[in-house]
Write a protein that holds these residues in place. Structure first.
Motif, PDB file in Angstrom:
ATOM      1  N   PRO A 224       0.845  -1.200   0.000  1.00 41.90           N
ATOM      2  CA  PRO A 224       0.000   0.000   0.000  1.00 41.90           C
ATOM      3  C   PRO A 224       0.876   1.243   0.000  1.00 41.90           C
ATOM      4  O   PRO A 224       1.918   1.284   0.675  1.00 41.90           O
ATOM      5  CB  PRO A 224      -0.790  -0.125   1.314  1.00 41.90           C
ATOM      6  CG  PRO A 224       0.098  -0.927   2.210  1.00 41.90           C
ATOM      7  CD  PRO A 224       0.842  -1.878   1.310  1.00 41.90           C
ATOM      8  N   ALA A 343      -9.379   4.109   3.383  1.00 39.67           N
ATOM      9  CA  ALA A 343      -7.952   3.826   3.574  1.00 39.67           C
ATOM     10  C   ALA A 343      -7.236   5.096   4.020  1.00 39.67           C
ATOM     11  O   ALA A 343      -6.390   5.649   3.306  1.00 39.67           O
ATOM     12  CB  ALA A 343      -7.346   3.273   2.291  1.00 39.67           C
ATOM     13  N   GLU A 344      -7.549   5.570   5.229  1.00 42.80           N
ATOM     14  CA  GLU A 344      -7.023   6.843   5.710  1.00 42.80           C
ATOM     15  C   GLU A 344      -5.504   6.857   5.799  1.00 42.80           C
ATOM     16  O   GLU A 344      -4.875   7.903   5.659  1.00 42.80           O
ATOM     17  CB  GLU A 344      -7.622   7.174   7.082  1.00 42.80           C
ATOM     18  CG  GLU A 344      -7.262   6.174   8.177  1.00 42.80           C
ATOM     19  CD  GLU A 344      -7.872   6.530   9.531  1.00 42.80           C
ATOM     20  OE1 GLU A 344      -8.612   7.520   9.615  1.00 42.80           O
ATOM     21  OE2 GLU A 344      -7.595   5.796  10.503  1.00 42.80           O
ATOM     22  N   GLY A 345      -4.899   5.700   6.017  1.00 45.51           N
ATOM     23  CA  GLY A 345      -3.456   5.644   6.181  1.00 45.51           C
ATOM     24  C   GLY A 345      -2.671   5.911   4.910  1.00 45.51           C
ATOM     25  O   GLY A 345      -1.464   6.181   4.978  1.00 45.51           O
ATOM     26  N   ILE A 346      -3.332   5.816   3.745  1.00 46.66           N
ATOM     27  CA  ILE A 346      -2.628   6.091   2.487  1.00 46.66           C
ATOM     28  C   ILE A 346      -3.274   7.249   1.727  1.00 46.66           C
ATOM     29  O   ILE A 346      -3.045   7.408   0.531  1.00 46.66           O
ATOM     30  CB  ILE A 346      -2.540   4.830   1.585  1.00 46.66           C
ATOM     31  CG1 ILE A 346      -3.916   4.205   1.354  1.00 46.66           C
ATOM     32  CG2 ILE A 346      -1.583   3.809   2.198  1.00 46.66           C
ATOM     33  CD1 ILE A 346      -3.899   3.059   0.354  1.00 46.66           C
ATOM     34  N   THR A 393      -7.201   0.444   5.815  1.00 45.07           N
ATOM     35  CA  THR A 393      -6.000   0.706   5.010  1.00 45.07           C
ATOM     36  C   THR A 393      -5.235  -0.584   4.764  1.00 45.07           C
ATOM     37  O   THR A 393      -4.735  -0.831   3.661  1.00 45.07           O
ATOM     38  CB  THR A 393      -5.087   1.715   5.715  1.00 45.07           C
ATOM     39  OG1 THR A 393      -5.787   2.952   5.899  1.00 45.07           O
ATOM     40  CG2 THR A 393      -3.822   1.967   4.900  1.00 45.07           C
ATOM     41  N   ALA A 396      -6.019  -2.932   1.660  1.00 46.85           N
ATOM     42  CA  ALA A 396      -5.997  -2.399   0.292  1.00 46.85           C
ATOM     43  C   ALA A 396      -5.297  -3.323  -0.687  1.00 46.85           C
ATOM     44  O   ALA A 396      -5.757  -3.531  -1.819  1.00 46.85           O
ATOM     45  CB  ALA A 396      -5.347  -1.016   0.282  1.00 46.85           C
TER      46      ALA A 396
END
Length: 429
Positions: A224, A343-346, A393, A396
């Motif tokens: 990701p 997918a807040e982390g990316i 996230t 993904a």
């Protein structure tokens, strides 16, 4: 205690800095640092038996060869999902995400340097990691997070004793706030983007695969990508393993982004070396380009002089490059407002290491894939049905790989990067 440290250098203009200077970015171009480091030779996979069952077993390959604050991070399981796809369970790390790989490295560096305080910014997982390792090191830590960050992640940050600062706006506004604090005297900026020690921690993901697979790597590694810290760590490990003669074949890197926030994918498909100029993303898709590029110091550039994160480049101005909102409508990120994705982390519209990410994927013969929001929901449910509770996230890559296609041919490994306990199950659309 500081004798084993090396120095930073800027990959753009060659500027150098001592590690002890606490200079978090290149003072000339304001871009991220790389590290002067070459791993030791003479270590084979069969020489690792009997060592500590953590990432520190690869000490000859690391810029810091031991840590007084280790929580036993690393050596996560590799389990099959299909006949050709395996998952590495990095959500089983001490703070429940892969970010522990890099955070322990930066935390140990901070412990040795002894700053007055540590500053970090995060969409959640890196912040929880830094909070935990700073607590273990006895260092005051302030973590900046965007509004809307998962309540379970912010609770974890506070539980470790860190000061939490919630910043109105999105990920870019949060980074600017943290960088302003990092410029104050006595501050150590634990940036998982700008500080290369973090990448030398995440590269252990690939070293573990190399060891677990008997001295080789799989045909493809799906990763990701937001700021690209795992992908660049993997690329670094692959380069080192090849230079040391420990592998011959190079795995394809499959970079996965949320369809809603995919500036690197747009640049890759356009054949660009950096993020696309403002408004250029609509040439490739029905999204619109972002607003003027934002520099790390908060300034703006309206045209084509500055690339990602303020790093000069040939790709033109910094911009989101055709970012589309999760609801399907174009949303260019004007005024710092970033499109929503599960997918807040990316969800990173302007990654500072964009040029390095694009180059690494191309050099590997890999590609970029995007996943829609419904695909993320379905992948999370599918993994849960297989006994794996993973945050949105973290699913993904599985969402991209299970969709199939020529890009995911052969033996593929996907990382499950964060625990579902951090976000819960995604709500139905």
């Amino acid at each position: 205690m500081l004798a084993d440290m090396t120095s930073y250098h800027c990959p753009v203009d060659g500027t150098r800095s001592a590690i002890t200077a606490l200079t978090w970015c290149c003072p000339v171009c304001r871009g991220p640092w790389d590290l002067d480091f070459t791993p030791a030779r003479g270590v084979a996979a069969n020489a690792l038996a009997g060592r500590a069952d953590s990432l520190w077993r690869y000490k000859e390959f690391l810029p810091l060869d031991t840590s007084a604050i280790s929580l036993g991070e690393g050596r996560t399981p590799l389990v099959p999902l299909t006949d050709t796809v395996s998952a590495k369970l990095d959500f089983l790390m001490p703070t429940l995400s892969f970010k522990d790989r890099g955070a322990v490295m930066l935390g140990e560096l901070a412990r040795r340097l002894g700053p007055d305080r540590v500053v970090a910014d995060s969409s959640g997982n890196a912040g929880t990691s830094f909070a935990a390792y700073c607590a273990r090191a006895g260092l005051p830590c302030t973590v900046y997070v965007p509004e809307g960050t998962s309540a379970k992640k912010t609770e974890q940050i506070r539980a470790h004793g860190a000061r939490l600062v919630t910043v109105p706006g999105g990920r870019e506004a949060t980074a600017r706030a943290a960088r302003a604090a990092a410029d104050e005297p006595g501050a150590f900026y634990a940036s998982h983007v700008f500080n290369p020690y973090f990448l030398h921690g995440t590269k252990t993901y690939a070293y573990e695969l190399w060891e677990d697979l008997g001295g080789r790597l799989p045909e493809a590694l799906a990763v990701p990508v937001g700021n690209g810290t795992l992908l660049l760590g993997v690329a670094l490990a692959v380069a080192e393993l090849r230079a040391l003669g420990l592998i011959t074949a190079r795995p394809r890197l499959i970079a996965v982004q949320a369809e809603a926030v995919s500036p690197l994918t747009a640049a890759f498909r356009a054949g660009a070396d950096d993020l696309l100029p403002v408004g250029a993303g609509d040439l490739l898709r029905d999204g619109e380009g972002g607003a003027d590029g934002l520099l790390p110091d908060g300034g703006t550039v309206p045209g084509g002089d500055v690339g990602a994160g303020g790093v000069p480049g040939t790709g033109g101005g910094a911009g989101a490059g055709g970012v589309r909102g999760a609801g399907g409508n174009a949303a260019g990120g004007a005024g710092g407002v970033e499109p929503a994705t599960l997918a807040e982390g990316i969800a990173i519209p302007r990654p500072p290491r964009a040029r390095q990410i694009l180059a690494a994927v191309r050099e590997s013969g890999g590609t970029f894939l995007t996943v829609p929001e419904d695909g993320i929901r379905e992948a999370q449910r599918d993994l849960a049905a297989r006994g794996l509770f993973v945050e949105t996230t973290g699913v993904a890559c599985w969402a991209a790989v299970r969709a199939g296609g020529d890009a995911v041919r052969g033996e593929v490994v996907v990382p499950l990067c964060g625990s579902g306990l951090k976000t819960g199950m995604a709500a139905s659309a």
